[in-house]
Design an enzyme around this catalytic site. Structure first.
Site, PDB file in Angstrom:
ATOM      1  N   GLY A  27       0.777  -1.231   0.000  1.00 39.42           N
ATOM      2  CA  GLY A  27       0.000   0.000   0.000  1.00 39.42           C
ATOM      3  C   GLY A  27       0.807   1.278   0.000  1.00 39.42           C
ATOM      4  O   GLY A  27       0.242   2.350   0.102  1.00 39.42           O
TER       5      GLY A  27
ATOM      6  N   CYS B 155      10.603  -4.035 -10.176  1.00 40.12           N
ATOM      7  CA  CYS B 155      11.827  -3.845  -9.419  1.00 40.12           C
ATOM      8  C   CYS B 155      12.862  -4.833  -9.912  1.00 40.12           C
ATOM      9  O   CYS B 155      13.600  -5.424  -9.135  1.00 40.12           O
ATOM     10  CB  CYS B 155      11.586  -4.012  -7.929  1.00 40.12           C
ATOM     11  SG  CYS B 155      10.800  -5.547  -7.519  1.00 40.12           S
TER      12      CYS B 155
END
Lengths: 187, 651
Positions: free
Chosen positions: B351, B474
């Protein structure tokens, strides 16, 4: 997700009323800017999986096409129903309560951490307290820098607090922000 | 070192004139002497340094013959000792001759005699005396000669001192033979040996023509380096190979070493509740050592160290900030959500990015935060509530189903931080070093392609303020980054636009045998050893129109179909699977497809093209590849004929 029925609504409102008093009107009729329409909608309460959510209507409309088992959360969760059927306010309602609280208590810096661990508020840790608190009232606990820390139920009235010895309990702990770390699973 | 140098301290004769003048001019230098007494690192030698620096400006010319060797020995020794050797002596010897001359003047010190030092510098000051001119000239020449010789010797020594293996050892560096390797393999890995061998090979590879070890081909060196790196740092061979393809050897060492260390902890101010300055004040009071993150972020703070646990302060619990890596700011900054928009975050847990989006939107508009894995939902909801986000709906779907659930063309922007192999965040999670294989990468790439297409389908191209998709991972692998974007460019009507991030390296336009769309230059890559944040890739796409097939010339469309066939097998499988999914979807879809194709037919020239395309689309999963090729060749022919006819008709 469904709207609350009569009983549920009264129960929830009662609990909130203890904390916010007449500001309840504010909460219910708050104009909301959420949702993609530029005009403000209104907020409403919805029940999903034993949790009561405080959401604006436009969000509710758009959440209807998410199926029941996939919908997890809407807007703000303010509390949940236990198995036994009683309703408890959870820490996630703190923002809402703190903005509209009638009864407030400020803690000294030394006793902040104690409250965040789940202990009750003792007289010795009390910095300031609003007047006219009656035992059984909902109280929102702040730190001296006005950071909301949690909420609880008053054990003594303001007058009695002055006469208490330093170890007397002033506010019974109900929820605090330390729960985000301690009880992550419960939320 | 000390021994060799001291051996050179064969005392050279002090010139008489120096000594004679010693007493006359001692007073001016008495002040300079004082600092000498203070520093007491290693006897008198270290004391010479301060006066050296102070009186630099005064003395210029060297006139006497000094104990040049001794002087420079002493100085370099000091500096070596104080600066841990290498750099100090390097820097020292690379100074101008002027400084060295100076030093000689001061540190004339035969045998560290302070008075003699003073006298020598005095001598320098009074060098213009007319008497003894001839002598002085001869002396100065002699000094110059000695000086030159001294410098040569010093340089040679410097080389020796700098390199752990001297020049002799370097010449005889060779790759270990098979027997040596077997012996090594028997026992536990010999770390210092591996380390030195790694260094040698990297140095050799950087200038292979000159420095190549005898008899070894480049390939052998590379193989040896890979296996050494793998065993020294704990990588599996696939990952080392993949990193090797991305970086040259020197940079490879840098990035591997960067992966061994943690990136700095950073936090993001929650602008819904506070401002960065206020938060910084409060945290400083609590004893946290922090700084603004960098100039490209107005909400980031980097934490150097802290007396209290940074993830448990009352401010954190009250939602004033979020612990978030610096690289995670980037996709949200690229997304740039506006107020009153509808946004979807396809992979939202835990989040950090979702709360940043909400903060940028100031709790207006609407966010759908989707997360597939149930255990991660709790942390997502908890973070949203803690940070005071109220405009979010959290749901639990597989990202590929979202267009069905939320409706296609229903939102303004989508943020897809795709699940990936995690090769950019090895510093956070060391298990990635050993657990990823080529199969994993392929699987991730396939999933990412599907998710990206679903994300593109969610967006409404006609949205007034939006129509953007941000894709980020990533990971450093080209297969998960540029290849996925390239696939989406072919399959949907999207274009790459500037990410809005003005730093970072551009993405690859071509990589080994792959050739990507030229606009891939606008994607951004970030590396730990360059930008000091986790390895990251960000791309921003704009949806040009809501049509599913690309609306470029149908020639190109068929060609892209071909290209997709010809390029990696994965794409083929992905396409096949996608087509099958499309077919298996309720019957509305093919009709929609055909409607859209009908539209495209009306718009474009070749009528047959639309049909042939749809035929291709539907037939593909059933036929074999060789058949597809024939079909495509046929379709091409037909089209060419059609184009010729059309052009003839026009004429």
């Amino acid at each position: 997700m469904r709207p609350l029925d009569e009983n549920e609504t009264t129960v929830v409102f009662e609990k909130i009323f203890k904390f916010v008093g007449n500001n309840l009107k504010n909460i219910v009729e708050n104009p909301s800017h959420e949702g993609p329409e530029p005009e403000a909608g209104r907020y409403c309460f919805r029940l999903q999986r034993n949790r009561v959510f405080y959401v604006s209507e436009s969000l509710v409309k758009r959440a209807t096409n998410i199926s029941r088992k996939n919908l997890v959360s809407l807007g703000t969760c303010i509390g949940k129903y236990t198995h036994a059927g009683s309703f408890h306010l959870t820490i996630m309602s703190l923002n809402l309560l703190a903005a509209n609280a009638k009864h407030k208590v400020w803690l000294k810096p030394t006793s902040e951490m104690s409250f965040l661990y789940g202990n009750h508020v003792l007289k010795g840790g009390l910095g300031r307290i609003t007047d006219s608190i009656v035992p059984g009232d909902g109280v929102v606990v702040f730190s001296m820098s006005d950071v909301p820390l949690g909420f609880g139920i008053a054990a003594k009235s303001t007058q009695d607090c002055r006469k208490l010895d330093p170890n007397g309990i002033v506010v019974l702990h109900q929820a605090d922000i330390g729960e985000y770390l301690r009880d992550e699973d419960e939320l | 070192m000390v021994l060799t140098r001291s051996s050179k301290k064969a005392p050279k004769p002090q010139t008489p004139p120096v000594k004679n003048l010693s007493k006359a001019q001692t007073p001016p230098l008495s002040k300079a002497e004082k600092p000498q007494t203070l520093t007491s690192k290693k006897g008198a030698k270290s004391q010479k340094k301060p006066p050296l620096k102070k009186q630099k400006k005064d003395v210029i010319v060297v006139e006497e013959e000094d104990d040049d060797e001794e002087v420079s020995d002493v100085e370099s020794e000091e500096i070596d000792e104080s600066d841990d050797g290498e750099k100090g002596s390097n820097g020292f010897f690379s100074d101008d001759d002027g400084e060295e001359l100076l030093n000689d003047n001061f540190l004339d010190g035969s045998d560290d005699d302070e008075e003699e030092e003073r006298s020598d510098s005095d001598e320098a000051l009074s060098s213009d005396s007319d008497s003894d001119e001839d002598d002085i000239q001869k002396e100065s020449e002699a000094i110059d000669r000695a000086k030159a010789k001294e410098e040569e010797d010093a340089d040679a020594e410097l080389l020796d001192f700098n390199k752990e293996d001297g020049p002799e050892e370097h010449e005889t560096f060779r790759l270990p033979t098979q027997e040596e390797l077997e012996e090594e393999a028997r026992g536990p890995p010999d770390l210092p040996l591996l380390q030195s061998r790694i260094k040698e090979i990297v140095r050799a590879l950087s200038n292979f023509n000159v420095l190549r070890p005898n008899g070894a081909s480049r390939k052998e060196c590379v193989e040896q380096l890979k296996s050494d790196l793998a065993s020294y740092y704990g990588y599996n061979s696939f990952l080392i190979g993949a990193l090797f393809e991305l970086f040259p050897p020197v940079e490879l060492m840098e990035i591997i070493q960067a992966f061994e260390k943690q990136r700095p902890t950073s936090i993001r101010t929650n602008t819904l509740k506070t401002r960065r300055r206020d938060l910084a004040d409060v945290l400083l009071n609590r004893g946290v050592n922090l700084d603004p993150l960098s100039k490209w972020s107005k909400v980031g703070l980097v934490v150097y160290d802290s007396q209290v646990p940074i993830g448990a302060t009352p401010e954190y619990l009250a939602g004033y900030y979020m612990l978030q890596g610096a690289s995670s700011f980037l996709p949200v900054m690229a997304l740039a959500p506006k107020e009153n928009e509808r946004i979807v975050d396809v992979a939202a847990a835990p989040g950090g990015k979702t709360t940043y989006v909400a903060a940028l939107m100031k709790n207006t508009g609407l966010i759908f935060a989707n997360e597939m894995k149930v255990p991660r939902l709790k942390s997502l909801t908890a973070n949203l509530h803690r940070m005071g986000v109220t405009n979010t709906i959290v749901c639990n779907y597989d990202g590929r189903e979202l267009p069905k659930v939320l409706g296609e063309r229903s939102v303004d922007r989508v943020l897809l931080d795709a699940p990936c192999s995690g090769t950019g965040v090895i510093s956070k999670d060391e298990s990635v070093k050993t657990s990823k294989s080529l199969e994993d990468i392929k699987r991730f790439a396939h999933l990412q392609k599907q998710l990206l297409l679903a994300a593109i389908d969610l967006v409404d191209a006609t949205s007034k303020t939006g129509g953007y998709i941000v894709y980020s991972t990533c990971s450093l692998m080209v297969a998960e980054n540029e290849a996925v974007i390239d696939y989406a460019l072919k399959k949907r009507n999207v274009q790459l636009v500037k990410t809005g991030l003005d730093f970072g390296q551009d993405g690859y336009r071509r990589f080994r045998e792959h050739r990507f769309h030229p606009s891939l230059k606008q994607t951004k890559r970030f590396y730990p050893h360059v930008h000091n944040m986790d390895g990251f890739f960000v791309a921003k796409l704009k949806k040009m129109s809501n049509m599913k097939q690309s609306s470029e010339d149908d020639d190109e469309a068929v060609e892209t179909v071909e290209q997709a066939d010809v390029s990696s097998d994965d794409d083929e499988e992905a396409e096949a699977m996608e087509e099958m999914e499309k077919l298996s979807v309720p019957s509305k879809q093919p009709k929609e497809n055909k409607e859209r194709l009908a539209k495209s037919k009306e718009k474009k020239k070749g009528k047959k093209d639309g049909k042939s395309k749809s035929k291709n689309v539907e037939r593909k999963p059933k036929k074999k590849r060789s058949d597809w090729k024939k079909e495509i060749a046929q379709a091409r022919e037909e089209k060419r004929r059609a184009m010729r006819e059309n052009s003839k008709g026009k004429q």
